[in-house]
Design a protein around this motif. Sequence first.
Motif, PDB file in Angstrom:
ATOM      1  N   SER A  83      27.479  31.212  39.390  1.00  0.00           N
ATOM      2  CA  SER A  83      27.435  29.509  38.876  1.00  0.00           C
ATOM      3  C   SER A  83      27.002  28.776  39.926  1.00  0.00           C
ATOM      4  O   SER A  83      26.667  27.664  39.760  1.00  0.00           O
ATOM      5  N   SER A  84      26.087  29.443  40.900  1.00  0.00           N
ATOM      6  CA  SER A  84      25.179  28.564  41.868  1.00  0.00           C
ATOM      7  C   SER A  84      24.266  27.659  41.229  1.00  0.00           C
ATOM      8  O   SER A  84      23.453  28.502  40.367  1.00  0.00           O
ATOM      9  N   LEU A 139      31.009  35.132  43.231  1.00  0.00           N
ATOM     10  CA  LEU A 139      31.929  34.827  44.067  1.00  0.00           C
ATOM     11  C   LEU A 139      31.374  34.020  45.447  1.00  0.00           C
ATOM     12  O   LEU A 139      31.787  34.261  46.568  1.00  0.00           O
ATOM     13  N   GLY A 140      30.208  33.396  44.916  1.00  0.00           N
ATOM     14  CA  GLY A 140      29.651  32.649  46.426  1.00  0.00           C
ATOM     15  C   GLY A 140      28.777  33.315  47.166  1.00  0.00           C
ATOM     16  O   GLY A 140      28.693  32.763  48.177  1.00  0.00           O
ATOM     17  N   ARG A 141      28.352  34.493  46.632  1.00  0.00           N
ATOM     18  CA  ARG A 141      27.376  35.136  47.694  1.00  0.00           C
ATOM     19  C   ARG A 141      26.040  34.649  47.507  1.00  0.00           C
ATOM     20  O   ARG A 141      25.498  34.148  46.174  1.00  0.00           O
ATOM     21  N   THR A 197      37.155  40.582  41.760  1.00  0.00           N
ATOM     22  CA  THR A 197      36.631  39.968  42.892  1.00  0.00           C
ATOM     23  C   THR A 197      35.576  40.815  43.401  1.00  0.00           C
ATOM     24  O   THR A 197      35.100  41.076  44.511  1.00  0.00           O
ATOM     25  N   SER A 198      34.877  41.821  42.564  1.00  0.00           N
ATOM     26  CA  SER A 198      33.802  42.598  42.760  1.00  0.00           C
ATOM     27  C   SER A 198      33.882  43.449  44.157  1.00  0.00           C
ATOM     28  O   SER A 198      33.067  43.783  44.645  1.00  0.00           O
ATOM     29  N   THR A 199      35.143  43.842  44.314  1.00  0.00           N
ATOM     30  CA  THR A 199      35.394  44.733  45.604  1.00  0.00           C
ATOM     31  C   THR A 199      35.470  46.064  45.001  1.00  0.00           C
ATOM     32  O   THR A 199      35.260  47.049  46.117  1.00  0.00           O
ATOM     33  N   SER A 261      41.707  41.829  50.157  1.00  0.00           N
ATOM     34  CA  SER A 261      40.643  42.729  49.566  1.00  0.00           C
ATOM     35  C   SER A 261      39.345  42.288  50.596  1.00  0.00           C
ATOM     36  O   SER A 261      38.352  43.345  50.629  1.00  0.00           O
ATOM     37  N   ALA A 262      39.494  41.165  51.502  1.00  0.00           N
ATOM     38  CA  ALA A 262      38.702  41.021  52.574  1.00  0.00           C
ATOM     39  C   ALA A 262      38.840  41.804  53.571  1.00  0.00           C
ATOM     40  O   ALA A 262      37.964  41.706  54.717  1.00  0.00           O
TER      41      ALA A 262
ATOM     42  N   VAL B 489      44.019  37.467  56.938  1.00  0.00           N
ATOM     43  CA  VAL B 489      43.881  36.087  56.896  1.00  0.00           C
ATOM     44  C   VAL B 489      45.038  35.327  57.401  1.00  0.00           C
ATOM     45  O   VAL B 489      44.606  34.403  57.795  1.00  0.00           O
ATOM     46  N   TYR B 684      34.149  36.285  54.521  1.00  0.00           N
ATOM     47  CA  TYR B 684      35.067  36.244  53.579  1.00  0.00           C
ATOM     48  C   TYR B 684      34.475  36.256  52.002  1.00  0.00           C
ATOM     49  O   TYR B 684      34.899  37.075  51.161  1.00  0.00           O
ATOM     50  N   ALA B 685      33.559  35.250  51.832  1.00  0.00           N
ATOM     51  CA  ALA B 685      33.084  35.264  50.518  1.00  0.00           C
ATOM     52  C   ALA B 685      32.178  36.327  49.982  1.00  0.00           C
ATOM     53  O   ALA B 685      32.337  36.850  48.988  1.00  0.00           O
ATOM     54  N   GLU B 686      31.549  37.018  50.941  1.00  0.00           N
ATOM     55  CA  GLU B 686      30.822  38.019  50.464  1.00  0.00           C
ATOM     56  C   GLU B 686      31.781  39.376  50.458  1.00  0.00           C
ATOM     57  O   GLU B 686      31.341  40.269  49.795  1.00  0.00           O
ATOM     58  N   ALA B 687      32.734  39.355  51.035  1.00  0.00           N
ATOM     59  CA  ALA B 687      33.503  40.546  50.963  1.00  0.00           C
ATOM     60  C   ALA B 687      34.544  40.298  49.663  1.00  0.00           C
ATOM     61  O   ALA B 687      35.516  40.822  49.298  1.00  0.00           O
ATOM     62  N   GLY B 688      34.368  38.927  48.840  1.00  0.00           N
ATOM     63  CA  GLY B 688      35.079  38.978  47.598  1.00  0.00           C
ATOM     64  C   GLY B 688      36.110  37.947  47.730  1.00  0.00           C
ATOM     65  O   GLY B 688      37.058  37.728  46.709  1.00  0.00           O
ATOM     66  N   ASP B 689      36.591  37.550  48.833  1.00  0.00           N
ATOM     67  CA  ASP B 689      37.836  36.736  48.888  1.00  0.00           C
ATOM     68  C   ASP B 689      37.499  34.935  48.884  1.00  0.00           C
ATOM     69  O   ASP B 689      37.320  34.646  50.010  1.00  0.00           O
ATOM     70  N   VAL B 690      36.899  34.488  47.951  1.00  0.00           N
ATOM     71  CA  VAL B 690      36.192  33.425  48.148  1.00  0.00           C
ATOM     72  C   VAL B 690      37.431  32.378  48.070  1.00  0.00           C
ATOM     73  O   VAL B 690      37.261  31.375  48.332  1.00  0.00           O
ATOM     74  N   GLU B 708      29.224  24.459  47.927  1.00  0.00           N
ATOM     75  CA  GLU B 708      29.376  24.007  46.359  1.00  0.00           C
ATOM     76  C   GLU B 708      29.662  25.155  45.549  1.00  0.00           C
ATOM     77  O   GLU B 708      30.656  25.482  44.871  1.00  0.00           O
ATOM     78  N   HIS B 709      28.781  26.229  45.922  1.00  0.00           N
ATOM     79  CA  HIS B 709      28.914  27.495  45.254  1.00  0.00           C
ATOM     80  C   HIS B 709      30.212  28.167  45.340  1.00  0.00           C
ATOM     81  O   HIS B 709      30.712  28.656  44.219  1.00  0.00           O
ATOM     82  N   TRP B 710      30.688  28.135  46.408  1.00  0.00           N
ATOM     83  CA  TRP B 710      31.880  28.793  46.600  1.00  0.00           C
ATOM     84  C   TRP B 710      33.061  27.873  45.774  1.00  0.00           C
ATOM     85  O   TRP B 710      33.984  28.845  45.076  1.00  0.00           O
ATOM     86  N   THR B 712      32.677  26.506  42.833  1.00  0.00           N
ATOM     87  CA  THR B 712      32.620  26.356  41.599  1.00  0.00           C
ATOM     88  C   THR B 712      33.197  28.133  41.167  1.00  0.00           C
ATOM     89  O   THR B 712      33.904  28.361  40.320  1.00  0.00           O
ATOM     90  N   SER B 713      32.992  29.041  42.217  1.00  0.00           N
ATOM     91  CA  SER B 713      33.200  30.347  42.018  1.00  0.00           C
ATOM     92  C   SER B 713      34.836  30.547  41.790  1.00  0.00           C
ATOM     93  O   SER B 713      35.424  31.036  41.087  1.00  0.00           O
TER      94      SER B 713
END
Lengths: 321, 824
Positions: A83-84, A139-141, A197-199, A261-262, B489, B684-690, B708-710, B712-713
């Motif tokens: 969604s970026s 998820l913000g990547r 979560t795409s994990t 998951s992270a 966390v 964290y975000a790249e590992a899926g924990d947004v 911002e992207h985080w 919205t996700s």
Amino acid sequence: MTACVRGAVLKMIKRTTLVDSRTSVTDVKFAPKHMGLMLTTCSADGVVRIYEAPDVMNLSQWSLQHEISCKLSCSCISWNPSSSRTHSPMIAVGSDDNVNVGGKVQIYEYNENTRKYGKAETLATVTDPVHDIAFAPNLGRSFHVLAVATKDVRIFKLLPLRKELSSSSGPTKFEIQTVAQFENHNSQVWRVSWNITSTLLASSGDDGCVRLWKANYMDNWKCTGILKGDGSPVNGTSNQIFNSPLGSANQTIQNSLNGASAGRYFFPPLDPPRAGSRWSSYAQLLPPPTLIEQTCDADSVNSQLPHPRRRYTTQPENEWV
Amino acid sequence: MPSSNDGWSFSATAQVQRHRSTSTECGYIMCFNNSATAGTKMEKMARVTTSLGSNTISGCTMFCHLDAPANAISVCRDAAQVVVAGRNIFKIYALEEEQFVEKLNLRVGRKPSLNFSCADVMWHQMDENLLATAATNGAVVTWNLGKPSRNKQDQLFTEHKRTVNKVCFHPTEVHMLLSGSQDGYMKCFDLRRKESVSTFSGQSESVRDVQFSIRDYFTFAASFENGNVQLWDIRRPDRYERMFTAHNGPVFCCDWHPEDRGWLATGGRDKMVKVWDITTNRAKEIHCVQTIASVARVKWRPERKYHLATCSMMVDHNIYVWDVRRPFIPFATFEEHKDVTTGIVWRHLHDPGFLLSGSKDSTLYQHKFKDASRPVDKANPEGLCFGLFGDLAFAAKESLISGGGDSNRKPYGSGGDRRYPIFFFKKPDLTEQFAHESSALSVFETDLESSRMDWFVETARRYLLSGKPFGELCDHNAKVAKELNRPQVSTTWTMLRIMYSDPGNLATATSISKGGSIPLMNSFNMKEIAAGGLGSESRLDRGKGEIRQDTIHLDPGNSLINNNDENEETEGSEGPADYLFGDAELEDDDLYPMEHENPTAEEAEYSLPQEAFPLRHEIVDNPSVPEHLQDKVDSPHVSGNEAEAVCLTPIKSFSLISISQPLYESHLPASFFSPVVREMLQHYAEAGDVQMAVSVLIVLGDRIRKEEHWYTSYIDLLQRFELWNVSNEVIKLSTSSAINCLNQTSTTLHINCSNCKRPMSNKGWICDRCHQCASICAVCHHVVKGLFVWCQGCSHGGHLEHIMNWLKSSSHCPAGCGHLCEYT
């Protein structure tokens, strides 16, 4: 037609028929929510069509917004869910064509200037018929992850290269990395699916197994589970699994080890005979009664399983417990 | 094709009974090409009449060019010849092994009359010299191939006023011919007479198709443009026996099932093919196939109870063979034609293997069934999808799923296939197999907590994002994470608190992390170090001056860190921690440059806007920041790495910080940590924990820049879990205008005037039309702009609060109407 959502039976009403395709429609996907109510179809004649319902309250009206000709007979599509605002809308199209040589996965990107979808990339390394394709939830990547089901499971990473100022009108260029390639199914792979979560990536193939794949923090993808439809063990370690399922000891160990998951993913070296013992599944099939009988037997062995649905679980390896 | 020979022989025997009942046949021709089936079967075979014609049918997929588009085709009884009729063509072709050979052109004469312009043609199924055509000018013509002259025209009936759409011979009565026309009439002709025997008026629109029932001697079906199908008794021309509405719009074709007496297939412009059981009182729709274009022709496939072939009138050029029990995917497709297919016919009454077709593209094709493309082969046989909460649904064919464990289950298709009659006991032909019809669905639940999404929902619900001081928020969230078994966390929250809090609060923070006694395992630590190491190499020279200074300043801390390392090593018998430091090799020399490089390295690598955190900004910032923001300046004079070390060995770190605190106050502001924290969030975000990333962003507030992207996700995720309240809170708390405005959409309120029911203009609260205030409170006589509560008895009302108060003291309506209102 009816559908069941959380126990409530909904009656589905046909609102419209989209009749533009002259050949079989092979896949249909909704676009990500932030793009509005859009629908994409792809068909055997190689055309991807994007429809939009301008009024979400009137689902009988869908206007055909784009027609992309892919030149290859399409078998599957996937929207990039990002969604970026820095990622323009993107579709990956897989082809089951087995006549032409060349890349079978094409990536199309929306160009704001021309207001059209243009081809951004072709994954040249995928030359076998593609059966399913799935972008991971973003998820913000900053990059995109794409799973492809062909004769094996592949995971690609698409890193957008920074646009040069001069070529800002052209499609984004990507650096494409093959992150993983697994031939464990030993057969055609038919489906791939990401968890939310795409994990975790699940793949299923002609071998009747579902395999689960997970990355550790080093981005190494490993098989973390093999699920068989009837709950039977996969690699012949049956006794052990059925006699010590979901043991309370295991459970507590698991909990204490569990991160988010992270969190941490440690994968002990995965030698094939072990694979079956790490994941197992129990319980019964829903439809065929014969199988339910069968798994009732399994339950008597394994009395800890009152749950009607099947469970999959891991048994942590000893060496790091 | 020897294998299919066998098939026919067996199937031929099955036809015996049927043909005994209609014993008007002639020509007991037998076929015994395949010696294997001779012998015991001979006696039965002898009774077979037209079953297999003079020889077994063989051939290949082939075609020939016609001179003109075809409108209809029909095949001779012995399956050796085919007639093609069209507006400008009327020819007979012989079907040979590998080609069509033109036998006869029936369009003779210098000026072909309109009678030759054929809309339909039919070859008599008993008399191989007899043909009938339906002409577009309304004529019905019969042709006798036995005539010696070049012109084979036999009879001419010109009774219809408009185009004749269809002609049909009676299947067993040699001289009976039926026609259906655009003028709405059907006529029955006796070929021995000069004019029609009877006329049937459908009292309906144009007739599109007429078909004699194959097994009911007197019955025929007619289909109409208004969607009706009528069943007639040939002896009663006054009115139809039955009528039912089969389709929306015209019914273009119908076909009786060759074996089942009660089945009639119809196809219409509504793109449907329907199969009707008409043995019951009301015609019952038993099967329905949705095609992609209006259906022009439908033909049951011989010897296959559930198969029928269709072609369409426009748009679609393919011929489909459907198994009516699986209406969503064609059993087979023939894709040869380049234009609309106009006529299809199975080559032989009892041979399912060959289909002939004529087309507007001026070709005539013979399709061998084995060469058909099978759409189901291309369809994906499996389904696999993750549920929202990490459940996994998997659907595949039963045999695959039941697989090895179940030996009683016969694999599908190995003998005893219920679809085919018993005499197909031989190994079924692969081309006649539909793909598996039934699948099994299994749903897997996960026990692995990180795969299940409960933690997400729980965390989202319980996290506190605002409303308390920074430290408390961190503590609370750390506690939540810990209770949910997410030690990493939890520790991250604690660390954040340490980094950004003033030392006074630090005590509590560390005690918490101590109480947790969770071994720290920081995958992000590692990553950071690795990244830092890289940066330091490439950029070492750039910030050299500063680094030199800082190194000097930090010297005391250096030794402290070393202490920490030792502590860590002695204490950290836990594998992970060991691993971390062993791998990264914390050399002192590396450490310091690396830490200081981070800001610059970060800017370059992640292409973040320049809003980031150069050191000198802090001087400006410090006076302006509010209370507890200022605090943070104090604590983090230790490098990020030290802070992490603090967490690794919480007790020691406390003293470390308190010592070093006064020393470097002015040098290392809170924003110093921002790159580290940013990188952590990125991880964290790249590992899926947004969720973690966004929660930290919100709690840190102004301390760190937004992504911002985080947002919205995360908002999208929350909404998928239907956590509307949390999602709304996140939107509200975000400082980005693009996110904030998500709450500003769809907030329009439409108001209608309570007097005249018209929509109010958006200018004020007085209606334009009736010039009255819309809804006035009966108590305070002001306009009610929000909730309006009213009595259902007298319809007076007003502000909720006013009415509530009023009715506490009085039970009468405040408007004075005398009604006794009741407020519940």
